[in-house]
Design a protein around this motif. Structure first.
Motif, PDB file in Angstrom:
ATOM      1  N   ASP A  76     -74.106  79.125  81.546  1.00  0.00           N
ATOM      2  CA  ASP A  76     -74.714  78.179  80.597  1.00  0.00           C
ATOM      3  C   ASP A  76     -73.986  76.843  80.484  1.00  0.00           C
ATOM      4  O   ASP A  76     -74.596  75.835  80.134  1.00  0.00           O
ATOM      5  N   PHE A  77     -72.679  76.838  80.752  1.00  0.00           N
ATOM      6  CA  PHE A  77     -71.880  75.664  80.357  1.00  0.00           C
ATOM      7  C   PHE A  77     -71.167  75.031  81.543  1.00  0.00           C
ATOM      8  O   PHE A  77     -70.780  75.709  82.490  1.00  0.00           O
ATOM      9  N   ASN A  78     -70.983  73.710  81.486  1.00  0.00           N
ATOM     10  CA  ASN A  78     -70.222  73.001  82.530  1.00  0.00           C
ATOM     11  C   ASN A  78     -69.107  72.156  81.924  1.00  0.00           C
ATOM     12  O   ASN A  78     -68.588  71.244  82.569  1.00  0.00           O
ATOM     13  N   SER A  79     -68.753  72.495  80.665  1.00  0.00           N
ATOM     14  CA  SER A  79     -67.632  71.831  79.995  1.00  0.00           C
ATOM     15  C   SER A  79     -67.032  72.822  79.007  1.00  0.00           C
ATOM     16  O   SER A  79     -67.767  73.657  78.452  1.00  0.00           O
ATOM     17  N   ILE A  80     -65.721  72.741  78.825  1.00  0.00           N
ATOM     18  CA  ILE A  80     -65.116  73.583  77.784  1.00  0.00           C
ATOM     19  C   ILE A  80     -64.183  72.745  76.913  1.00  0.00           C
ATOM     20  O   ILE A  80     -63.683  71.690  77.331  1.00  0.00           O
ATOM     21  N   THR A  81     -63.997  73.221  75.712  1.00  0.00           N
ATOM     22  CA  THR A  81     -63.001  72.691  74.774  1.00  0.00           C
ATOM     23  C   THR A  81     -62.177  73.890  74.325  1.00  0.00           C
ATOM     24  O   THR A  81     -62.743  74.949  74.034  1.00  0.00           O
ATOM     25  N   ALA A  82     -60.852  73.710  74.248  1.00  0.00           N
ATOM     26  CA  ALA A  82     -60.007  74.790  73.732  1.00  0.00           C
ATOM     27  C   ALA A  82     -60.171  74.847  72.223  1.00  0.00           C
ATOM     28  O   ALA A  82     -59.966  73.813  71.546  1.00  0.00           O
ATOM     29  N   GLU A  83     -60.520  76.021  71.698  1.00  0.00           N
ATOM     30  CA  GLU A  83     -60.777  76.090  70.264  1.00  0.00           C
ATOM     31  C   GLU A  83     -59.505  75.827  69.465  1.00  0.00           C
ATOM     32  O   GLU A  83     -59.561  75.279  68.364  1.00  0.00           O
ATOM     33  N   TYR A  84     -58.325  76.238  70.040  1.00  0.00           N
ATOM     34  CA  TYR A  84     -57.090  75.919  69.299  1.00  0.00           C
ATOM     35  C   TYR A  84     -55.890  75.681  70.200  1.00  0.00           C
ATOM     36  O   TYR A  84     -54.903  75.068  69.805  1.00  0.00           O
ATOM     37  N   GLU A  85     -55.964  76.101  71.492  1.00  0.00           N
ATOM     38  CA  GLU A  85     -54.751  76.131  72.316  1.00  0.00           C
ATOM     39  C   GLU A  85     -54.233  74.763  72.746  1.00  0.00           C
ATOM     40  O   GLU A  85     -53.092  74.671  73.211  1.00  0.00           O
ATOM     41  N   MET A  86     -55.033  73.708  72.608  1.00  0.00           N
ATOM     42  CA  MET A  86     -54.554  72.388  73.031  1.00  0.00           C
ATOM     43  C   MET A  86     -54.224  71.499  71.834  1.00  0.00           C
ATOM     44  O   MET A  86     -54.212  70.267  71.916  1.00  0.00           O
ATOM     45  N   GLY A 119     -60.272  67.634  75.961  1.00  0.00           N
ATOM     46  CA  GLY A 119     -59.041  67.966  75.234  1.00  0.00           C
ATOM     47  C   GLY A 119     -59.207  67.776  73.739  1.00  0.00           C
ATOM     48  O   GLY A 119     -59.713  66.759  73.272  1.00  0.00           O
ATOM     49  N   HIS A 120     -58.806  68.819  72.979  1.00  0.00           N
ATOM     50  CA  HIS A 120     -58.947  68.747  71.522  1.00  0.00           C
ATOM     51  C   HIS A 120     -57.750  69.448  70.895  1.00  0.00           C
ATOM     52  O   HIS A 120     -57.554  70.647  71.146  1.00  0.00           O
ATOM     53  N   ALA A 121     -56.991  68.790  70.095  1.00  0.00           N
ATOM     54  CA  ALA A 121     -57.008  67.386  69.690  1.00  0.00           C
ATOM     55  C   ALA A 121     -55.543  66.970  69.623  1.00  0.00           C
ATOM     56  O   ALA A 121     -54.692  67.716  69.143  1.00  0.00           O
ATOM     57  N   LEU A 122     -55.248  65.774  70.093  1.00  0.00           N
ATOM     58  CA  LEU A 122     -53.835  65.360  70.153  1.00  0.00           C
ATOM     59  C   LEU A 122     -53.214  65.260  68.749  1.00  0.00           C
ATOM     60  O   LEU A 122     -52.098  65.747  68.512  1.00  0.00           O
ATOM     61  N   ILE A 123     -53.943  64.614  67.853  1.00  0.00           N
ATOM     62  CA  ILE A 123     -53.402  64.384  66.499  1.00  0.00           C
ATOM     63  C   ILE A 123     -54.400  64.883  65.460  1.00  0.00           C
ATOM     64  O   ILE A 123     -55.516  64.378  65.367  1.00  0.00           O
ATOM     65  N   TRP A 124     -53.988  65.877  64.671  1.00  0.00           N
ATOM     66  CA  TRP A 124     -54.828  66.414  63.596  1.00  0.00           C
ATOM     67  C   TRP A 124     -53.928  66.934  62.498  1.00  0.00           C
ATOM     68  O   TRP A 124     -53.074  67.797  62.755  1.00  0.00           O
ATOM     69  N   HIS A 125     -54.079  66.443  61.315  1.00  0.00           N
ATOM     70  CA  HIS A 125     -53.191  66.794  60.208  1.00  0.00           C
ATOM     71  C   HIS A 125     -53.227  68.292  59.893  1.00  0.00           C
ATOM     72  O   HIS A 125     -52.300  68.824  59.283  1.00  0.00           O
ATOM     73  N   SER A 163     -61.152  64.094  79.056  1.00  0.00           N
ATOM     74  CA  SER A 163     -61.221  63.290  77.830  1.00  0.00           C
ATOM     75  C   SER A 163     -60.408  63.979  76.739  1.00  0.00           C
ATOM     76  O   SER A 163     -60.130  65.183  76.832  1.00  0.00           O
ATOM     77  N   TRP A 164     -60.025  63.219  75.757  1.00  0.00           N
ATOM     78  CA  TRP A 164     -59.262  63.772  74.625  1.00  0.00           C
ATOM     79  C   TRP A 164     -59.817  63.271  73.309  1.00  0.00           C
ATOM     80  O   TRP A 164     -60.188  62.084  73.206  1.00  0.00           O
ATOM     81  N   ASP A 165     -59.865  64.168  72.346  1.00  0.00           N
ATOM     82  CA  ASP A 165     -59.954  63.738  70.947  1.00  0.00           C
ATOM     83  C   ASP A 165     -58.546  63.297  70.592  1.00  0.00           C
ATOM     84  O   ASP A 165     -57.663  64.145  70.373  1.00  0.00           O
ATOM     85  N   VAL A 166     -58.329  61.973  70.546  1.00  0.00           N
ATOM     86  CA  VAL A 166     -56.978  61.474  70.288  1.00  0.00           C
ATOM     87  C   VAL A 166     -56.575  61.739  68.841  1.00  0.00           C
ATOM     88  O   VAL A 166     -55.497  62.231  68.552  1.00  0.00           O
ATOM     89  N   VAL A 167     -57.501  61.415  67.936  1.00  0.00           N
ATOM     90  CA  VAL A 167     -57.271  61.683  66.508  1.00  0.00           C
ATOM     91  C   VAL A 167     -58.502  62.406  65.970  1.00  0.00           C
ATOM     92  O   VAL A 167     -59.635  62.055  66.320  1.00  0.00           O
ATOM     93  N   ASN A 168     -58.257  63.415  65.132  1.00  0.00           N
ATOM     94  CA  ASN A 168     -59.317  64.226  64.552  1.00  0.00           C
ATOM     95  C   ASN A 168     -59.235  64.150  63.024  1.00  0.00           C
ATOM     96  O   ASN A 168     -58.168  64.313  62.444  1.00  0.00           O
ATOM     97  N   GLU A 169     -60.386  63.860  62.418  1.00  0.00           N
ATOM     98  CA  GLU A 169     -60.545  63.978  60.953  1.00  0.00           C
ATOM     99  C   GLU A 169     -59.523  63.175  60.142  1.00  0.00           C
ATOM    100  O   GLU A 169     -58.811  63.686  59.285  1.00  0.00           O
ATOM    101  N   LEU A 206     -60.837  59.464  79.247  1.00  0.00           N
ATOM    102  CA  LEU A 206     -61.701  58.952  78.180  1.00  0.00           C
ATOM    103  C   LEU A 206     -61.137  59.368  76.827  1.00  0.00           C
ATOM    104  O   LEU A 206     -60.742  60.520  76.639  1.00  0.00           O
ATOM    105  N   LEU A 207     -61.131  58.406  75.904  1.00  0.00           N
ATOM    106  CA  LEU A 207     -60.481  58.636  74.604  1.00  0.00           C
ATOM    107  C   LEU A 207     -61.511  58.601  73.484  1.00  0.00           C
ATOM    108  O   LEU A 207     -62.297  57.655  73.372  1.00  0.00           O
ATOM    109  N   PHE A 208     -61.488  59.657  72.655  1.00  0.00           N
ATOM    110  CA  PHE A 208     -62.471  59.823  71.573  1.00  0.00           C
ATOM    111  C   PHE A 208     -61.781  59.882  70.212  1.00  0.00           C
ATOM    112  O   PHE A 208     -60.638  60.361  70.106  1.00  0.00           O
ATOM    113  N   TYR A 209     -62.535  59.442  69.215  1.00  0.00           N
ATOM    114  CA  TYR A 209     -62.194  59.765  67.832  1.00  0.00           C
ATOM    115  C   TYR A 209     -63.194  60.841  67.398  1.00  0.00           C
ATOM    116  O   TYR A 209     -64.388  60.744  67.713  1.00  0.00           O
ATOM    117  N   ASN A 210     -62.762  61.894  66.696  1.00  0.00           N
ATOM    118  CA  ASN A 210     -63.620  63.028  66.358  1.00  0.00           C
ATOM    119  C   ASN A 210     -63.630  63.248  64.851  1.00  0.00           C
ATOM    120  O   ASN A 210     -62.584  63.197  64.196  1.00  0.00           O
TER     121      ASN A 210
END
Ligand code: G3I
Length: 362
Positions: A76-86, A119-125, A163-169, A206-210
């Protein structure tokens, strides 16, 4: 008496092992559950066959050890995000140490199968290691650690992580800036600094804000886009925005989702529906999935996918689902009541919501 008790205990343990779900990372669900084959169908098209854009799944290093999970993932999928490991809490658990085992397992799995990694997520409080909160003497030392962390992680994977979620929330539900440790110790310009650090590490990523809630909370959308405009004005590298899309079967209105999507598209940025799940029991009154809610979820996903199709193709980064099976969803523990927010049953059967996605392209 003791002998009899021991025998009973051994029998119970033996039966318990038999009923264990193969995927040890999720609660044991027996196929006897009344919902096992309710409101399901046999897909003829996979999600990635139906969609002209990437379709992602939040998965875990434990789950890719199970073929029933990976069979569906690869179909079904051609992309993954780590739910917590990254996240920083996993990679940088201890000062001066990096734990690469779990993130590497996910990246290597995806790379070997030509699956994109977001990639999720470099910076998340909510995912900072405790030592970072308490053991760092000065603000300059704190900032140096963050810069080094971001550049270490981004450099390690290079374009194996697209790509990375550089900053989350970074924003609160009142439409203001969260007073996170990053803002306290790196200053109000911390988001721009983190995007620059990531870009310096590898300019091809690619750099994202999430963010969550910007699809119903006008104030939160406004403050987020104000930040985005500031980055764009200053030439700080940002490529896209993630709308998490943790929604209900009736909330929010599609028009509010469209408002957020349009704000991002107007700026020529990529749109990622980054963490899709659709709660069907928001008031907690249901103890089992009903046909009415299964149909509502199917129609809801269909309209969300149709909304996504209206985004210019070059700005469609993809739709990522935040988990595979209903019983694995964070929603259940977070809200504390039964729910069926995802595309597959505990028995790995495709639900009607899966059909809603596929039929959105008819
Ligand atoms: O299973 C492992 C265990 O093996 C390990 O020893 C332990 C070490 O901490 O972690 C266990 O994993 C837990 C993981 O969920 C899997 O269940 C982590 O403790 C726990 O922190 C993690 O929670 C995740 C949470 O973010 C915090 O990272 C949830 O899975 C994940 O769904 C949730 O996702 C967030 C997004 O990142 C941001 N948007 C909201 C969304 C929901 O909260």
């Amino acid at each position: 008496m003791c002998m009899r008790l021991a025998i009973v205990l051994i029998i119970c343990i033996f039966l318990g092992l038999l009923s264990c779900d193969e995927d040890s990372t999720s609660p044991t669900v027996t196929s006897a559950s009344p919902l096992a084959s309710t409101f399901t169908y046999s897909p003829t098209l996979s999600l990635q066959q139906a969609a002209p854009f990437p379709v992602g799944l939040a998965t875990q290093s434990g789950r890719i050890q199970h073929t029933r999970h990976t069979d569906i993932l690869e179909r079904d999928f051609n992309s993954i995000t780590a739910e917590y490991e990254m996240k920083q809490q996993t990679i940088h658990t201890f000062e001066g140490q990096y734990n690469w085992q779990e993130p590497d397992a996910l990246v290597d799995y995806a790379d070997s199968r030509g699956i994109r990694v977001h990639g999720h997520a470099l910076i998340w409080h909510q995912s900072t290691p405790s030592w970072l909160e308490t053991q760092v003497e000065t603000d300059s030392a704190f900032e140096a650690i963050i810069q080094s962390y971001i550049q270490e992680v981004v450099s390690r994977y290079g374009n194996k992580v697209a790509s990375w979620d550089v900053v989350n929330e970074a924003f609160d539900d009142e439409g203001g800036w969260r007073n996170t440790i990053f803002r306290q110790r790196m200053g109000e310009d911390y988001i721009a600094k983190c995007f620059q650090y990531a870009h310096e590490a590898d300019s091809s990523i690619l750099l994202f804000y999430n963010e969550y809630g910007t699809i119903w909370n006008e104030g939160k959308l406004a403050v987020m886009m104000e930040m985005v405009d500031d980055l764009l004005l200053r030439g700080i590298p940002i490529d896209g925005v993630g709308l998490q899309m943790h929604v209900g079967y009736q909330f929010p209105a599609l028009s509010l989702m469209k408002r957020a999507v349009d704000a991002i598209v107007e700026r020529g940025l990529l749109v990622h529906f980054s963490e899709v799940d659709i709660r069907v029991n928001p008031d907690g009154k249901l103890t089992r999935l009903t046909e009415e809610r299964a149909i509502a979820q199917e129609n809801r996903l269909k309209e969300i996918v149709q909304l996504y199709q209206d985004i210019p193709a070059d700005l469609q980064y993809g739709i990522t689902f935040w988990g595979l099976r209903d019983n694995e969803s964070w929603v259940i523990n977070f809200w504390g009541n039964p729910d069926w927010p995802l595309l597959y049953t505990p028995d790995y059967d495709a639900k009607w919501a899966h059909r809603g996605f596929v039929e959105a392209f008819d």
